[in-house]
Design an enzyme around this catalytic site. Structure first.
Site, PDB file in Angstrom:
ATOM      1  N   ASP A 175     -10.823 -51.397 -17.004  1.00  0.00           N
ATOM      2  CA  ASP A 175     -10.069 -52.634 -16.780  1.00  0.00           C
ATOM      3  C   ASP A 175     -10.632 -53.768 -17.646  1.00  0.00           C
ATOM      4  O   ASP A 175      -9.893 -54.495 -18.319  1.00  0.00           O
ATOM      5  CB  ASP A 175     -10.027 -53.003 -15.281  1.00  0.00           C
ATOM      6  CG  ASP A 175     -11.368 -52.831 -14.559  1.00  0.00           C
ATOM      7  OD1 ASP A 175     -12.343 -52.345 -15.187  1.00  0.00           O
ATOM      8  OD2 ASP A 175     -11.447 -53.178 -13.367  1.00  0.00           O
ATOM      9  N   ASP A 197      -4.145 -43.157 -23.085  1.00  0.00           N
ATOM     10  CA  ASP A 197      -2.694 -43.361 -23.175  1.00  0.00           C
ATOM     11  C   ASP A 197      -2.351 -44.837 -22.998  1.00  0.00           C
ATOM     12  O   ASP A 197      -1.625 -45.434 -23.799  1.00  0.00           O
ATOM     13  CB  ASP A 197      -1.996 -42.514 -22.106  1.00  0.00           C
ATOM     14  CG  ASP A 197      -0.495 -42.735 -22.094  1.00  0.00           C
ATOM     15  OD1 ASP A 197       0.105 -42.725 -23.184  1.00  0.00           O
ATOM     16  OD2 ASP A 197       0.077 -42.938 -21.006  1.00  0.00           O
ATOM     17  N   LYS A 226     -14.738 -45.687 -15.359  1.00  0.00           N
ATOM     18  CA  LYS A 226     -14.326 -46.366 -14.121  1.00  0.00           C
ATOM     19  C   LYS A 226     -15.235 -45.825 -13.027  1.00  0.00           C
ATOM     20  O   LYS A 226     -14.797 -45.414 -11.956  1.00  0.00           O
ATOM     21  CB  LYS A 226     -12.831 -46.091 -13.841  1.00  0.00           C
ATOM     22  CG  LYS A 226     -12.232 -46.938 -12.724  1.00  0.00           C
ATOM     23  CD  LYS A 226     -12.207 -48.429 -13.000  1.00  0.00           C
ATOM     24  CE  LYS A 226     -11.926 -49.176 -11.704  1.00  0.00           C
ATOM     25  NZ  LYS A 226     -12.071 -50.640 -11.855  1.00  0.00           N
ATOM     26  N   ASP A 233      -1.002 -47.908 -25.975  1.00  0.00           N
ATOM     27  CA  ASP A 233       0.233 -48.714 -25.988  1.00  0.00           C
ATOM     28  C   ASP A 233      -0.135 -50.204 -26.029  1.00  0.00           C
ATOM     29  O   ASP A 233       0.536 -51.000 -26.697  1.00  0.00           O
ATOM     30  CB  ASP A 233       1.118 -48.432 -24.759  1.00  0.00           C
ATOM     31  CG  ASP A 233       2.228 -47.408 -25.046  1.00  0.00           C
ATOM     32  OD1 ASP A 233       1.990 -46.495 -25.859  1.00  0.00           O
ATOM     33  OD2 ASP A 233       3.325 -47.522 -24.465  1.00  0.00           O
ATOM     34  N   TYR A 283      -4.452 -35.390 -16.840  1.00  0.00           N
ATOM     35  CA  TYR A 283      -3.286 -34.606 -17.252  1.00  0.00           C
ATOM     36  C   TYR A 283      -3.487 -33.107 -17.015  1.00  0.00           C
ATOM     37  O   TYR A 283      -2.746 -32.288 -17.560  1.00  0.00           O
ATOM     38  CB  TYR A 283      -2.999 -34.828 -18.747  1.00  0.00           C
ATOM     39  CG  TYR A 283      -2.355 -36.155 -19.095  1.00  0.00           C
ATOM     40  CD1 TYR A 283      -2.824 -37.347 -18.582  1.00  0.00           C
ATOM     41  CD2 TYR A 283      -1.270 -36.209 -19.968  1.00  0.00           C
ATOM     42  CE1 TYR A 283      -2.243 -38.556 -18.913  1.00  0.00           C
ATOM     43  CE2 TYR A 283      -0.678 -37.421 -20.307  1.00  0.00           C
ATOM     44  CZ  TYR A 283      -1.181 -38.592 -19.778  1.00  0.00           C
ATOM     45  OH  TYR A 283      -0.602 -39.797 -20.124  1.00  0.00           O
TER      46      TYR A 283
HETATM   47  C1  IPM Z   1       1.971 -40.461 -25.431  1.00  0.00           C
HETATM   48  C2  IPM Z   1       3.009 -40.295 -24.358  1.00  0.00           C
HETATM   49  C3  IPM Z   1       2.764 -39.023 -23.563  1.00  0.00           C
HETATM   50  C4  IPM Z   1       1.391 -39.096 -22.939  1.00  0.00           C
HETATM   51  C5  IPM Z   1       3.800 -38.749 -22.483  1.00  0.00           C
HETATM   52  C6  IPM Z   1       5.175 -38.733 -23.059  1.00  0.00           C
HETATM   53  C7  IPM Z   1       3.515 -37.506 -21.706  1.00  0.00           C
HETATM   54  O1  IPM Z   1       3.058 -41.414 -23.538  1.00  0.00           O
HETATM   55  O2  IPM Z   1       1.832 -39.568 -26.286  1.00  0.00           O
HETATM   56  O3  IPM Z   1       1.294 -41.497 -25.457  1.00  0.00           O
HETATM   57  O4  IPM Z   1       1.199 -39.724 -21.897  1.00  0.00           O
HETATM   58  O5  IPM Z   1       0.477 -38.515 -23.517  1.00  0.00           O
HETATM   59 MN    MN Z   2       1.800 -43.005 -24.212  1.00  0.00          MN
END
Ligand code: IPM
Ligand code: MN
Ligand code: NAD
Length: 355
Positions: A221, A245, A188, A249, A138
């Site tokens: 992975d 990130d 990785k 999720d 990032y």
């Molecule tokens: C998160 C989000 C952000 C990230 C995006 C919206 C830039 O997905 O906070 O997990 O990737 O950090």
């Molecule tokens: Mn995210």
């Protein structure tokens, strides 16, 4: 009396629904404990604001946020503004400017919740994901050039610095030494011979200062597969910005919904305010319907209380969240029929009488 000055950025989409819910819970727990004073300052910066001003926040936006004790954020991004414009214009600059390098994301299966894993209970899923939050993939470095014969060529440069890796590794080890004593480091290095190899090297060096912590490196992975197949073998997970990130999720799905997942963007040195936000985004597909799950936002607000020295209040909120969800008061993303407001009301109600 602890005086808390909180900057509130509800942002876009369901951010406008879950943040008021989190504020109601904060106000209720403030009344109950009487241990702090809460001063909130609302900022309307969002994609809607962009439509009127051509920018996601004013040029002095960061300065205005800087004198708060913490920032509570909902979500940023909505159709109509390209995601890279909205996120690079508001959320990511806050994380980077305020050196919120430790993105702390708990992944827990709460009692009574089935989650996405068959045959796993709360004792099998209790991971603390520590995501590097200011550099790596990032970094924002790169560009697009036109190359004869190829057309457009894009580079997005991952920038890993030794101090950047060291501070997140150290933070992760400190957390592990207070928990299960294990760190899983996401690498990785088989493909990324510069960045991931440096990452591994620094993580191992930092690990020497924590003899009580066992550090294992996993290719990301395989680590993703391990989240699903053997989550009970994981305690603290540390990873780069993008790896963290994606893994969180995935972790949220294991918890039972993206709407449950909470996060803290910490500046551990407390030189700058830290920011607290649910893991999820603005969910344009359900925005405006009053059905967004507010748990991730409320849990994030509890993490904020904890960070600001209000451990008792934080504990009351998380306890009430667990009992509300455990009692089946759930929004549709978790198979329930409760509205956002129903869940907020139940969490507020559940604060009374908690110990
Ligand atoms: C998160 C989000 C952000 C990230 C995006 C919206 C830039 O997905 O906070 O997990 O990737 O950090
Ligand atoms: Mn995210
Ligand atoms: P999202 O998290 O907004 O939604 C993914 C899915 O999860 C959707 O089906 C949504 O309805 C559901 N969902 C998410 N949160 C929920 C909740 N609290 N209750 C019930 N269901 C919920 O991710 P996306 O669709 O990839 O992104 C939408 C927008 O949000 C984009 O602009 C994206 O860039 C942005 N985004 C912002 C943040 C942030 O501000 N921290 C995080 C992620 C995505």
């Amino acid at each position: 009396m602890n005086q808390l000055k909180i900057s509130v950025l509800a942002g876009d989409g369901i951010g406008q629904e879950v943040v008021p819910g989190a504020l109601s819970v904060l106000e209720a727990v403030r009344e109950l404990t009487g241990s702090f004073v809460l001063k909130t300052v609302d900022y309307p910066w969002s994609c809607e604001w962009y439509a009127h001003h051509g920018e996601m926040m004013p040029s002095d936006g960061l300065t205005r946020l800087e004198d708060s004790d913490a920032i509570l954020l909902g979500a940023v991004g909505f159709p109509g503004v390209p995601d890279h414009v909205s996120l690079r214009g508001l959320l990511i600059p806050i994380r980077q400017a305020f050196q919120q390098y430790a993105n702390v994301r708990p992944i827990q299966l709460w009692p009574g919740v089935t989650g996405a894993l068959v045959g796993k209970g709360p004792e099998d899923l209790d991971i603390l994901c520590i995501r590097e939050n200011t550099e790596g993939e990032y970094s924002g470095s790169g560009g697009v050039i036109e190359v004869a014969g190829l057309g457009r060529v894009a580079t997005q440069v991952s920038v890993f610095t030794e101090p950047g890796i060291e501070r997140i590794a150290r933070y992760a080890m400190e957390q592990a030494s207070r928990r299960g004593g294990m760190v899983a480091s996401a690498t990785k290095s088989n493909a990324l011979q510069y960045t991931a190899v440096l990452w591994d090297d620094v993580v191992l060096r930092v690990a020497r200062d924590f003899p009580e912590v066992t550090v294992t490196s996993y290719h990301v992975d395989a680590l993703a597969a391990r989240f699903v197949s053997a989550p009970e073998s994981l305690d603290v997970v540390v990873g780069s910005n993008l790896f963290g990130d994606i893994l969180t999720d995935l972790g949220a799905a294991l918890q039972g919904s993206l709407g449950l997942a909470a996060s803290a963007n910490l500046n551990p040195e407390r030189r700058f305010p830290s920011m607290f936000e649910p893991v999820h985004g603005s969910a344009p597909d359900i925005a405006g319907r009053g059905v967004a799950n507010p748990v991730g936002a409320i849990w994030s607000a509890a993490m904020m209380l904890d960070h600001l020295g209000e451990q008792e209040a934080a504990g009351l909120v998380t306890k009430s969240l667990r009992s509300t969800i455990g009692a089946g008061i759930r929004t549709p993303d978790m198979g329930g029929s409760a509205s956002t407001g129903d869940v907020v009301d139940a969490v507020v109600g559940g604060l009374v009488g908690a110990d």
